[in-house]
Enzyme design. Structure first.
Site, short mmCIF file in Angstrom:
data_model
loop_
_atom_site.label_atom_id
_atom_site.label_comp_id
_atom_site.label_asym_id
_atom_site.label_seq_id
_atom_site.Cartn_x
_atom_site.Cartn_y
_atom_site.Cartn_z
N SER A 10 -9.53 -1.09 7.17
CA SER A 10 -9.04 -0.85 5.89
C SER A 10 -8.39 -2.19 5.14
O SER A 10 -7.96 -1.93 3.98
CB SER A 10 -8.10 0.24 5.63
OG SER A 10 -8.80 1.42 5.65
N LYS A 37 0.80 -1.23 -0.16
CA LYS A 37 0.22 -0.07 0.01
C LYS A 37 0.83 1.31 0.02
O LYS A 37 1.84 1.29 0.84
CB LYS A 37 -0.88 0.07 1.38
CG LYS A 37 -1.71 1.23 1.33
CD LYS A 37 -2.58 0.93 2.53
CE LYS A 37 -3.84 1.88 2.92
NZ LYS A 37 -4.46 1.56 3.92
N SER A 77 -9.58 1.52 2.85
CA SER A 77 -8.95 2.18 1.91
C SER A 77 -7.61 1.31 1.37
O SER A 77 -7.09 1.95 0.39
CB SER A 77 -8.17 3.17 3.02
OG SER A 77 -7.32 2.64 3.78
N1 GLN Z 1 -13.28 3.97 6.47
C1 GLN Z 1 -12.69 4.17 7.78
C2 GLN Z 1 -11.97 5.60 7.63
O1 GLN Z 1 -12.23 6.29 6.70
C3 GLN Z 1 -11.36 3.11 7.70
C4 GLN Z 1 -10.16 3.51 7.16
C5 GLN Z 1 -8.94 2.93 7.58
O2 GLN Z 1 -9.01 1.83 8.12
N2 GLN Z 1 -7.96 3.43 7.11
O3 GLN Z 1 -11.51 5.98 8.44
#
Ligand code: GLN
Length: 491
Positions: free
Chosen positions: A177, A78, A153
């Site tokens: 995520s 990532k 994400s």
């Molecule tokens: N969707 C969640 C957020 O926007 C989690 C994202 C993540 O785990 N980085 O914060």
């Protein structure tokens, strides 16, 4: 070996160790696969074919080394993880043109293990989002249906793995995520216990929640990567010196046993209420029945503060984000606004031009909940509720070996369908983010395809701190007894 890229990581390793395949051939096969599938999935922000091939050739020159658990294995990471000499953007314009001078701990570990890093996966800007549509560069697409999001994400990581561009990828999980994109793309994702894996070199979003973990096509493949990246690192003060387990052995034992005899799986009843799409509920129920048929004892448990998890998480995550993102000022790294008159204008314009809408929203809300006058009403209250949630998880896990529940209330949605309504998007995290508030490990695995959409449905196993080996064992047993979901058609 035309189908090399679709092998399991374990089988690919076998081929590499026994020289049926060189590291260079393996890398080239994945690069070819990237060239063929990238126009469909857009999973990568950066591919460094030359560097990857050079690394693979250097490995070949030394010959296979079975002491290296990922020798010659092509992987992606990532783009929230720092990679020396390879652009790192966190999906943001503000880091456009930034090339780090050091590797994240987990990237160092991958390299030491002999893995070949092909490139960097797309993500929601600074990991803020649930569909990878918040990337400043492009939206990634779901290999099962390119009109749909891959989740987020770490959506680029999940799409890469599901499209067989690599054998595994690293993601980060602040509120789901890793688990959610794994579920939406039909692969396996593990969010380790907070402190199990070093965050050194992970671009911080919510530091008390963030954790790096693997995405791969099977539980055992995830275990292989976890065994490489887990462990103590003095450069992350929250990294725990807790003893490591033999994760690969745990996954293998589970798969071989293909039985859940004596395993108590707790179903948190709040995760099965309204809001769960009928096709997701149906797939989950089938998986629960399969677990029961394989010997699991299914117990009803409760996590009463589940309803408060979204509010609590977003207050804490935004507060931490607003503070973490203060370092992007246009001076130290990445993009800098041009033709400015003074320092204040430099900060103002660099940040205004560099951050996207969702990131700005979170910085503003985060600053607000930390401001004097509101701190007690929001941040302190959220910290207190977080403690309640954590205690409830521990209590529920006192009544069973692992919690078993859905990952996402819906299967992958169409690109563009939720992105203009942030609240809708935050609701997508209802089943994942409380685990981060509690600091516990969670393993997401595919359990079937939605009857209506034909898209993957994932469920997660959640356990006590440092119970990764037990989760992998149970997950591999489940994987063995559940029908395989197959691979995305047309790729
Ligand atoms: N969707 C969640 C957020 O926007 C989690 C994202 C993540 O785990 N980085 O914060």
């Amino acid at each position: 070996m035309t189908d090399f890229c679709t092998l399991s990581l374990g089988d690919a390793l076998d081929a590499l160790y026994t020289r049926r395949m060189t590291a260079e051939q393996a890398t080239q096969a994945c690069l070819d696969r990237i060239a063929a599938t990238e126009p469909v999935v857009d999973a990568l922000l950066h591919v460094d074919a030359e560097k990857a091939l050079a690394h693979a050739r250097a490995l070949d020159a030394q010959g296979p080394d079975t002491s290296k658990p990922l020798w010659g294995i092509p992987v992606t990471v990532k783009d929230a993880l720092s990679t020396e000499g390879m652009p790192t953007t966190a999906g943001s314009r503000i880091l456009e043109g930034f090339t780090p001078i050091y590797d994240a701990f987990v990237v160092e570990r991958l390299k030491e293990a002999g893995a070949v890093i092909l490139g960097k996966n797309n993500l929601d800007e600074f990991a803020m989002g649930s569909g990878t549509e918040n990337s400043a560069y492009k939206a990634s697409r779901n290999p099962w249906d390119p009109q749909c999001v891959p989740g987020g994400s770490s959506g680029g990581s999940a799409a890469s793995v599901a499209a067989c561009q690599c054998f595994a990828s690293l993601g980060s999980d602040t509120g789901g995520s890793i688990r959610q994109p794994a579920a939406l793309c039909g692969c396996v994702g593990l969010k380790p216990t907070y402190g199990r894996v070093s965050r050194y070199g992970l671009i911080a979003y919510g530091s008390s929640l963030d954790q790096v973990g693997p995405l791969a096509r099977s539980v055992e493949d995830c275990a292989r990567v976890l065994s490489v990246i887990a462990g103590y690192d003095e450069r992350d003060t929250t990294c725990a010196p807790a003893p490591l387990d033999d994760y690969v052995d745990a996954a293998r034992t589970g798969r071989r046993a293909a039985s859940l005899d004596g395993v108590h799986l707790g179903l948190p009843r709040e995760f099965y209420g309204d809001g769960l799409a009928p096709e997701v509920r149906e797939a989950c129920n089938k998986a629960i029945e399969a677990a029961r048929a394989a010997g699991a004892d299914i117990v009803d448990v409760s996590l009463p503060h589940t309803h408060a998890a979204i509010a609590t998480y977003y207050i804490i995550a935004m507060a931490e984000a607003s503070s973490n993102l203060a370092r992007f000022d246009g001076v130290r790294y990445g993009r800098r606004a041009e033709d400015v008159e003074n320092l204040e204008e430099l900060y103002f314009r660099s940040r205004s031009e560099g951050f996207g809408q969702e990131v700005k929203r979170r910085i503003m809300l985060g600053t607000y909940v930390l401001s004097s006058g509101y701190y007690d009403a929001y941040y302190r209250k959220a910290a207190q509720v977080r403690r309640l949630i954590r205690d409830e998880y521990h209590a529920a896990l006192g009544q069973c070996d692992a919690l078993f529940c859905p990952v996402s209330p819906v299967t992958a949605w169409k690109i563009g369908h939720k992105n203009d309504d942030p609240l809708q998007m935050y609701l997508m995290d209802a089943y994942t983010l409380s685990l981060n508030l509690a600091g516990l490990p969670g393993l997401s695995l595919p359990v079937g395809l939605g009857a209506e959409s034909g898209l993957p449905v994932g469920m997660q196993l959640m356990g006590l701190p440092f119970s990764e080996a037990a989760l992998l064992r149970t997950g591999a047993a489940l994987e063995a007894v559940l029908p395989a979901i197959g691979t995305p058609a047309g790729l």
